[in-house]
Design an enzyme around this catalytic site. Structure first.
Site, PDB file in Angstrom:
ATOM      1  N   ASP A  51       1.002  -1.381   0.024  1.00  0.00           N
ATOM      2  CA  ASP A  51      -0.075  -0.014   0.004  1.00  0.00           C
ATOM      3  C   ASP A  51       0.940   1.250   0.074  1.00  0.00           C
ATOM      4  OD1 ASP A  51       0.873  -0.215   2.553  1.00  0.00           O
ATOM      5  OD2 ASP A  51      -1.282  -0.106   3.440  1.00  0.00           O
ATOM      6  N   SER A  52       2.330   1.049  -0.129  1.00  0.00           N
ATOM      7  CA  SER A  52       3.104   2.282  -0.335  1.00  0.00           C
ATOM      8  C   SER A  52       2.909   2.635  -1.507  1.00  0.00           C
ATOM      9  CB  SER A  52       4.457   1.457  -0.254  1.00  0.00           C
ATOM     10  OG  SER A  52       4.722   0.502  -1.118  1.00  0.00           O
ATOM     11  N   ASP A  93      -0.989  -6.310   0.287  1.00  0.00           N
ATOM     12  CA  ASP A  93      -1.273  -5.790   1.273  1.00  0.00           C
ATOM     13  C   ASP A  93      -2.617  -5.391   1.458  1.00  0.00           C
ATOM     14  OD1 ASP A  93       0.796  -4.653   3.067  1.00  0.00           O
ATOM     15  OD2 ASP A  93       1.356  -2.841   2.033  1.00  0.00           O
ATOM     16  N   LYS A 122      -0.716  -9.257   3.345  1.00  0.00           N
ATOM     17  CA  LYS A 122       0.115  -8.881   4.424  1.00  0.00           C
ATOM     18  C   LYS A 122      -0.901  -8.046   5.330  1.00  0.00           C
ATOM     19  CE  LYS A 122       3.474  -5.795   3.941  1.00  0.00           C
ATOM     20  NZ  LYS A 122       3.172  -4.653   4.893  1.00  0.00           N
ATOM     21  N   GLU A 124      -1.172  -5.734   9.046  1.00  0.00           N
ATOM     22  CA  GLU A 124      -0.205  -4.838  10.202  1.00  0.00           C
ATOM     23  C   GLU A 124      -0.940  -5.056  11.507  1.00  0.00           C
ATOM     24  OE1 GLU A 124       0.373  -0.614   9.290  1.00  0.00           O
ATOM     25  OE2 GLU A 124       1.088  -1.078   7.096  1.00  0.00           O
ATOM     26  N   GLU A 191       9.497  -3.602  10.457  1.00  0.00           N
ATOM     27  CA  GLU A 191       9.963  -2.312   9.933  1.00  0.00           C
ATOM     28  C   GLU A 191      10.539  -1.255  11.126  1.00  0.00           C
ATOM     29  OE1 GLU A 191       7.111  -0.648   7.182  1.00  0.00           O
ATOM     30  OE2 GLU A 191       8.270   1.103   7.106  1.00  0.00           O
TER      31      GLU A 191
HETATM   32  O1  KIV Z   1       3.436  -0.955   1.725  1.00  0.00           O
HETATM   33  C1  KIV Z   1       4.815  -1.233   1.678  1.00  0.00           C
HETATM   34  O2  KIV Z   1       5.310  -1.247   0.598  1.00  0.00           O
HETATM   35  C2  KIV Z   1       5.256  -2.163   2.641  1.00  0.00           C
HETATM   36  C3  KIV Z   1       6.663  -2.337   2.754  1.00  0.00           C
HETATM   37  C4  KIV Z   1       7.763  -1.191   2.861  1.00  0.00           C
HETATM   38  C5  KIV Z   1       7.205  -3.365   3.658  1.00  0.00           C
HETATM   39  O3  KIV Z   1       4.518  -2.398   3.773  1.00  0.00           O
END
Ligand code: KIV
Length: 256
Positions: A51-52, A93, A122, A124, A191
């Site tokens: 989600d980056s 994510d 993924k 959090e 992280e």
């Molecule tokens: O959103 C993302 O790209 C991430 C990574 C930086 C681990 O969670």
């Protein structure tokens, strides 16, 4: 012919094998089909549709505005870029607001990601999300945890700060990782924690630990592709290295 051309797709079992044999796992973020094919050619083990993308593609100051529809769209793009013979394992994510309220929400959101082509989701969070991890894994959804600095909690954390700096805080991050592993997470991203804590998590959690700003001792490393290529829009984090320095092509930079 490179060994990669005949290499078998990476599976959960292969990720566990890499960990138990002390081999490193290379994870890069990816958001589109062209980069998916390129990163596959360069030998990435895992691609993360992070989600980056809210920061690096959309120009937001955080990952919070990213929606499930956007994640599914980019996951589909990456999955098509890898095709049926792609080697990297594909993780998506789960964006903010799609899993925090409970396991049923998380399952519905994960189903959208898996239907778009992801092989793992993924999420959090630490001990408080373990019940959701168990719920998902029991229903056939492989889960990657994310502990330490969890960017979706940026407002609660008061900024993007190093986590686990005191002995007590480090023990809490370790307890989070162990709870996720017990609940069935197959991999955990950690992280922005001190190097010692990254090493401890790697030794004690029992699953592959993929670090970002967590020191060199983790099972693997994950980088945002724009950061690795020196094209991030804002100021780079201190741990970020521009792999284009000293390499004359994106392929060589990624391979490095
Ligand atoms: O959103 C993302 O790209 C991430 C990574 C930086 C681990 O969670």
């Amino acid at each position: 012919m490179s060994y990669l051309e005949n290499a078998k797709p990476v599976t959960l079992a292969e990720l566990a094998r890499l960990r138990s044999e002390g081999e490193k796992i290379a994870v890069l973020t990816c958001y589109d089909a062209s980069f998916a094919a390129l990163l596959d050619r360069c030998g990435a083990d895992v691609l993360l549709v992070g989600d980056s993308l809210g920061n690096v593609l959309q120009g937001h100051g955080s990952t919070l505005p990213v929606t499930l529809e956007q994640m599914a769209y980019h996951t589909g793009c990456v999955a098509r870029g890898l095709g049926t013979r792609g080697r990297p394992f594909l993780i998506a994510d789960m964006p903010f607001g799609t899993y925090q309220a409970g396991p049923e929400d998380a399952f519905r959101a994960s189903a959208a990601a898996l239907q778009a082509g992801a092989q793992m989701v993924k999420i959090e969070g630490g001990e408080w999300i373990a019940r959701t991890v168990e719920f998902l894994t029991q229903r056939g959804v492989p889960v990657c945890g994310h502990v330490g600095l969890t960017p979706q909690s940026v407002n609660a954390l008061g900024g993007y700060r190093v986590q686990g700096k005191t002995a007590e805080a480090a023990d809490a991050v370790l307890a989070d990782a162990k709870a996720l592993a017990r609940a069935g997470a197959s991999m955990i991203v950690v992280e922005c924690v001190p190097r010692d804590l990254g090493a401890r998590l790697t030794r004690e959690s029992g699953v592959p630990i993929v670090g970002i700003g967590a020191g060199p001792d983790c099972t693997g490393q994950v980088l945002v592709i724009q950061d690795a290529l020196g094209i991030q829009p804002g100021r780079a984090a201190r741990f970020v290295r521009n792999f284009m320095t000293g390499h004359d092509s994106i392929e060589r930079a990624i391979a490095a």
